[in-house]
Design a protein around this motif. Structure first.
Motif, PDB file in Angstrom:
ATOM      1  N   THR B  36      36.928 -44.362  -2.721  1.00  0.00           N
ATOM      2  CA  THR B  36      38.100 -45.131  -3.173  1.00  0.00           C
ATOM      3  C   THR B  36      38.644 -44.561  -4.485  1.00  0.00           C
ATOM      4  O   THR B  36      37.996 -43.733  -5.120  1.00  0.00           O
ATOM      5  N   ARG B  39      36.314 -44.739  -7.540  1.00  0.00           N
ATOM      6  CA  ARG B  39      35.166 -43.857  -7.358  1.00  0.00           C
ATOM      7  C   ARG B  39      35.572 -42.399  -7.537  1.00  0.00           C
ATOM      8  O   ARG B  39      34.887 -41.619  -8.194  1.00  0.00           O
ATOM      9  N   PRO B  72      30.905 -53.778 -14.872  1.00  0.00           N
ATOM     10  CA  PRO B  72      30.575 -53.542 -13.458  1.00  0.00           C
ATOM     11  C   PRO B  72      31.495 -52.541 -12.777  1.00  0.00           C
ATOM     12  O   PRO B  72      31.092 -51.879 -11.819  1.00  0.00           O
ATOM     13  N   VAL B  73      32.711 -52.427 -13.253  1.00  0.00           N
ATOM     14  CA  VAL B  73      33.649 -51.459 -12.666  1.00  0.00           C
ATOM     15  C   VAL B  73      33.057 -50.060 -12.751  1.00  0.00           C
ATOM     16  O   VAL B  73      33.018 -49.310 -11.773  1.00  0.00           O
ATOM     17  N   TYR B  75      29.823 -49.277 -13.597  1.00  0.00           N
ATOM     18  CA  TYR B  75      28.483 -49.192 -13.016  1.00  0.00           C
ATOM     19  C   TYR B  75      28.533 -49.116 -11.498  1.00  0.00           C
ATOM     20  O   TYR B  75      27.751 -48.406 -10.880  1.00  0.00           O
ATOM     21  N   ARG B  76      29.466 -49.819 -10.888  1.00  0.00           N
ATOM     22  CA  ARG B  76      29.540 -49.773  -9.433  1.00  0.00           C
ATOM     23  C   ARG B  76      29.995 -48.410  -8.946  1.00  0.00           C
ATOM     24  O   ARG B  76      29.470 -47.878  -7.967  1.00  0.00           O
ATOM     25  N   ALA B  77      30.974 -47.865  -9.628  1.00  0.00           N
ATOM     26  CA  ALA B  77      31.451 -46.539  -9.214  1.00  0.00           C
ATOM     27  C   ALA B  77      30.332 -45.516  -9.402  1.00  0.00           C
ATOM     28  O   ALA B  77      30.075 -44.682  -8.531  1.00  0.00           O
ATOM     29  N   ASP B  79      27.131 -46.068  -9.502  1.00  0.00           N
ATOM     30  CA  ASP B  79      26.066 -46.326  -8.527  1.00  0.00           C
ATOM     31  C   ASP B  79      26.395 -45.654  -7.200  1.00  0.00           C
ATOM     32  O   ASP B  79      25.542 -45.033  -6.574  1.00  0.00           O
ATOM     33  N   PHE B  80      27.643 -45.810  -6.798  1.00  0.00           N
ATOM     34  CA  PHE B  80      28.060 -45.184  -5.550  1.00  0.00           C
ATOM     35  C   PHE B  80      27.862 -43.673  -5.612  1.00  0.00           C
ATOM     36  O   PHE B  80      27.291 -43.060  -4.699  1.00  0.00           O
ATOM     37  N   LYS B  83      24.167 -42.746  -5.745  1.00  0.00           N
ATOM     38  CA  LYS B  83      23.503 -43.075  -4.480  1.00  0.00           C
ATOM     39  C   LYS B  83      23.765 -42.016  -3.424  1.00  0.00           C
ATOM     40  O   LYS B  83      22.923 -41.722  -2.596  1.00  0.00           O
ATOM     41  N   LYS B  89      22.021 -39.633 -12.681  1.00  0.00           N
ATOM     42  CA  LYS B  89      21.790 -40.301 -13.955  1.00  0.00           C
ATOM     43  C   LYS B  89      20.730 -39.514 -14.716  1.00  0.00           C
ATOM     44  O   LYS B  89      19.697 -39.153 -14.146  1.00  0.00           O
TER      45      LYS B  89
END
Lengths: 162, 162
Positions: B36, B39, B72-73, B75-77, B79-80, B83, B89
């Motif tokens: 997205t 991301r 979270p914006v 951290y979520r990106a 994380d994706f 992952k 990291k």
DNA sequence: CGCTTGATGTAATAACATAACGTTTGAGGC
DNA sequence: GCCTCAAACGTTATGTTATTACATCAAGCG
């Protein structure tokens, strides 16, 4: 007290605490370092728990016992211990653990069980390590290495297989 | 734009960004993953900087550009990306870096220069590694490994020697 | 349409760590 | 003995990193 688990094997826990404290005392005396009450207590807390503990966990225990209650109290004690090889920081967990092999000069490697949260410290031979090979070929000089693996320990694996 | 340094060597930086984005696009399409806008932008920020960036650094850039401004914006990106192997990291730094070798299945090892703060990603052969040997002898199953070395990179070493 | 799933956004808070400064203590020189 | 210095310890305040919880929205699908 029942034998407890260290790393992934059983052993006599009482003994290892007193032995470790004695060894730390001697080491500090020989090296001209001060193993002050806070520092000694912080070390014994890590030894008693025998697992990775956050700085604030250690701080809580220390402050219960009359030591200072502010973060620097714990961080300073832990800095001392890690600096002199009596404890290690597990970067992956932002947590600290008593060294399982003090005295020996070493680059520790850690095996972290994500199921039971046990942490085992393995000895490594720095000169044979992957990192030193890489460093050699690239001309990088290593001052400190972090080797940490997450996964499943033999005990938890066994349980999961049932 | 001048060639920039990556890891410890020079290279054409513009190219590597667009190449990496293209590769990420294809990889996600093939794997049925959604790369997205947030991301993709997070990835390109890491690629542009070409160094380890804190989550809040990435967040600041994202929010400047109209994305959400809350942690979270970022951290979520991140994380994706981590992952799915598009970024990593660096535990020692609590920071993130774009993967230098996407596509390949790998256990990355990082060389962190404490002088210039450059971070190089080295490829490793997981099966030969120290950790897997240790794991084998102890019965531990590794899910993920952290290999990070701090020290002095060839460039900084050279300057220091003068 | 109505349902579910995954992505995004927000507010609030938790968890981890350090800066800055004053006080105490103990070793060594005088 | 007493002074001085450095190291250790304590506190307040703050900075940095990360997560929880919950609302909204759009796409896929019976």
């Amino acid at each position: 007290m029942d034998p407890n688990t260290v790393g992934f094997a059983k052993h006599d826990h009482d003994h290892c605490i007193s032995d470790a404290i004695t060894a730390a005392d001697r080491m500090c005396r020989d090296a001209g370092l001060q193993l002050t009450p806070v520092r000694k207590r912080a070390l014994s807390i890590l030894l008693e728990e025998h697992r990775a503990l956050g700085a604030y966990d250690v701080l809580a225990r220390l402050s219960e016992e009359g030591f200072g209650a502010q973060p620097p109290v714990a961080y300073r004690a832990l800095d001392f211990l890690t600096k002199h090889g009596l404890a290690h920081k597990i970067e992956r967990l932002n947590a600290f653990i008593a060294c399982a092999h003090p005295n020996e000069l070493h680059t520790p490697a850690f095996l972290i069980c994500t199921t039971c949260h046990a942490v085992a410290e393995a000895e490594t031979d720095p000169s044979h390590s992957l990192l030193s090979q890489i460093a050699e070929t690239t001309g990088f000089t290593i001052a400190r290495a972090v080797l940490e693996a997450e996964g499943t320990c033999p005990n938890c694996r066994e349980k999961a297989d049932k």
